[in-house]
Design a protein around this motif. Structure first.
Motif, PDB file in Angstrom:
ATOM      1  N   ARG A  32      -5.456   4.935  -6.041  1.00 19.74           N
ATOM      2  CA  ARG A  32      -6.412   3.861  -5.799  1.00 19.74           C
ATOM      3  C   ARG A  32      -6.467   2.903  -6.983  1.00 19.74           C
ATOM      4  O   ARG A  32      -6.190   3.286  -8.119  1.00 19.74           O
ATOM      5  CB  ARG A  32      -7.827   4.424  -5.581  1.00 19.74           C
ATOM      6  CG  ARG A  32      -7.958   5.398  -4.428  1.00 19.74           C
ATOM      7  CD  ARG A  32      -7.849   4.657  -3.096  1.00 19.74           C
ATOM      8  NE  ARG A  32      -8.279   5.473  -1.970  1.00 19.74           N
ATOM      9  CZ  ARG A  32      -7.504   6.242  -1.244  1.00 19.74           C
ATOM     10  NH1 ARG A  32      -6.221   6.337  -1.525  1.00 19.74           N
ATOM     11  NH2 ARG A  32      -7.979   6.927  -0.220  1.00 19.74           N
ATOM     12  N   SER A  67      -4.875   6.413 -10.498  1.00 17.73           N
ATOM     13  CA  SER A  67      -5.323   5.022 -10.440  1.00 17.73           C
ATOM     14  C   SER A  67      -4.151   4.121 -10.813  1.00 17.73           C
ATOM     15  O   SER A  67      -3.223   4.544 -11.500  1.00 17.73           O
ATOM     16  CB  SER A  67      -6.504   4.784 -11.379  1.00 17.73           C
ATOM     17  OG  SER A  67      -6.080   4.821 -12.719  1.00 17.73           O
ATOM     18  N   LYS A 125      -4.255  10.953  -4.053  1.00 18.53           N
ATOM     19  CA  LYS A 125      -5.016   9.744  -3.731  1.00 18.53           C
ATOM     20  C   LYS A 125      -4.766   8.730  -4.836  1.00 18.53           C
ATOM     21  O   LYS A 125      -5.138   8.941  -5.985  1.00 18.53           O
ATOM     22  CB  LYS A 125      -6.513  10.047  -3.610  1.00 18.53           C
ATOM     23  CG  LYS A 125      -6.838  10.942  -2.432  1.00 18.53           C
ATOM     24  CD  LYS A 125      -6.458  10.245  -1.145  1.00 18.53           C
ATOM     25  CE  LYS A 125      -6.699  11.077   0.076  1.00 18.53           C
ATOM     26  NZ  LYS A 125      -6.116  10.499   1.266  1.00 18.53           N
ATOM     27  N   TYR A 172       0.810  -1.221   0.000  1.00 17.62           N
ATOM     28  CA  TYR A 172       0.000   0.000   0.000  1.00 17.62           C
ATOM     29  C   TYR A 172       0.843   1.270   0.000  1.00 17.62           C
ATOM     30  O   TYR A 172       0.645   2.145  -0.821  1.00 17.62           O
ATOM     31  CB  TYR A 172      -0.931  -0.024   1.213  1.00 17.62           C
ATOM     32  CG  TYR A 172      -1.751   1.214   1.369  1.00 17.62           C
ATOM     33  CD1 TYR A 172      -2.833   1.458   0.541  1.00 17.62           C
ATOM     34  CD2 TYR A 172      -1.436   2.164   2.337  1.00 17.62           C
ATOM     35  CE1 TYR A 172      -3.593   2.606   0.666  1.00 17.62           C
ATOM     36  CE2 TYR A 172      -2.193   3.309   2.473  1.00 17.62           C
ATOM     37  CZ  TYR A 172      -3.263   3.525   1.640  1.00 17.62           C
ATOM     38  OH  TYR A 172      -3.999   4.657   1.771  1.00 17.62           O
ATOM     39  N   ASN A 227     -12.711   1.153  -6.757  1.00 18.09           N
ATOM     40  CA  ASN A 227     -12.516   1.020  -5.316  1.00 18.09           C
ATOM     41  C   ASN A 227     -13.708   1.615  -4.565  1.00 18.09           C
ATOM     42  O   ASN A 227     -14.604   2.205  -5.146  1.00 18.09           O
ATOM     43  CB  ASN A 227     -11.206   1.679  -4.886  1.00 18.09           C
ATOM     44  CG  ASN A 227     -11.243   3.165  -5.114  1.00 18.09           C
ATOM     45  OD1 ASN A 227     -11.918   3.642  -6.006  1.00 18.09           O
ATOM     46  ND2 ASN A 227     -10.537   3.901  -4.308  1.00 18.09           N
ATOM     47  N   GLY A 240     -10.681   7.897  -4.429  1.00 14.86           N
ATOM     48  CA  GLY A 240     -10.046   8.738  -3.412  1.00 14.86           C
ATOM     49  C   GLY A 240     -10.780  10.037  -3.171  1.00 14.86           C
ATOM     50  O   GLY A 240     -10.506  10.743  -2.207  1.00 14.86           O
TER      51      GLY A 240
END
Length: 186
Positions: A96, A144, A94, A9, A100, A105
């Motif tokens: 992601r 992304s 953000k 992550y 998601n 985000g």
């Protein structure tokens, strides 16, 4: 045994921030700081944009002078506007995976997060008083990522994105950059 991706992550988040920092620099921004921390939180990217206006100098009293030929070395110019103050962007990135839970985000920038970013930005300005008079804004970058398929048949259509980059088996894409994403919270 579980097959973990080469990125966990935190690394994917860092790669997303790297992508956004690279894109900002390509747009003429100067990256002042990355992952700036204080007791209130962290700002992913602090960037400065200072438009250079050729042959003009602005003094601390706000008077704009134009630098002319040797015959008129310095001539006041009432026709030119005062150079705008440099802009300081506090950028929240953000990163992601597709589809998601938090709309890429966007939903993660709730009012509580905005307050945290605002307080952290205030502390940045306290630590850098020479930038206290700059125009400030809070931007959000939506990145992304998805794993690159080894059996890809190629792109069937061209995506409309700001920038994308393959890294360690993943494709990271800056999908959206939101200038002044939220008002400064008091």
């Amino acid at each position: 045994m579980t097959n973990h991706s080469p990125y966990h992550y935190l690394d994917i988040g860092n790669a997303g921030e790297d992508l956004v920092a690279h894109w900002l620099q390509s747009q003429g921004w100067i990256i002042l700081d990355r992952r700036w921390r204080c007791r209130w939180g962290e700002i992913d990217i602090v960037a400065l944009y200072a438009e250079q206006i050729k042959d003009r100098e602005v003094f601390s009293d706000g008077e704009s002078l134009i630098l002319d030929s040797p015959h008129h070395p310095i001539t006041p110019s009432p026709h030119l506007p005062i150079t705008p103050s440099p802009t300081l962007a506090f950028v929240e990135v953000k990163t992601r995976s597709p589809n998601n839970w938090d709309a890429g985000g966007r939903n993660a920038i709730a009012s509580s997060k905005q307050v945290k970013l605002w307080r952290t930005a205030q502390m940045f300005l306290v630590a850098h008083p020479d930038k206290a008079d700059y125009l400030c804004r809070f931007d959000v970058a939506i990145v992304s990522y998805q794993q690159i398929s080894t059996q890809s048949s190629g792109d069937k259509f061209k995506e409309k994105n700001l920038i994308s980059s393959p890294i360690a088996g993943y494709k990271l894409t800056l999908q959206e950059y939101i200038n002044a994403a939220f008002d400064i919270v008091q």
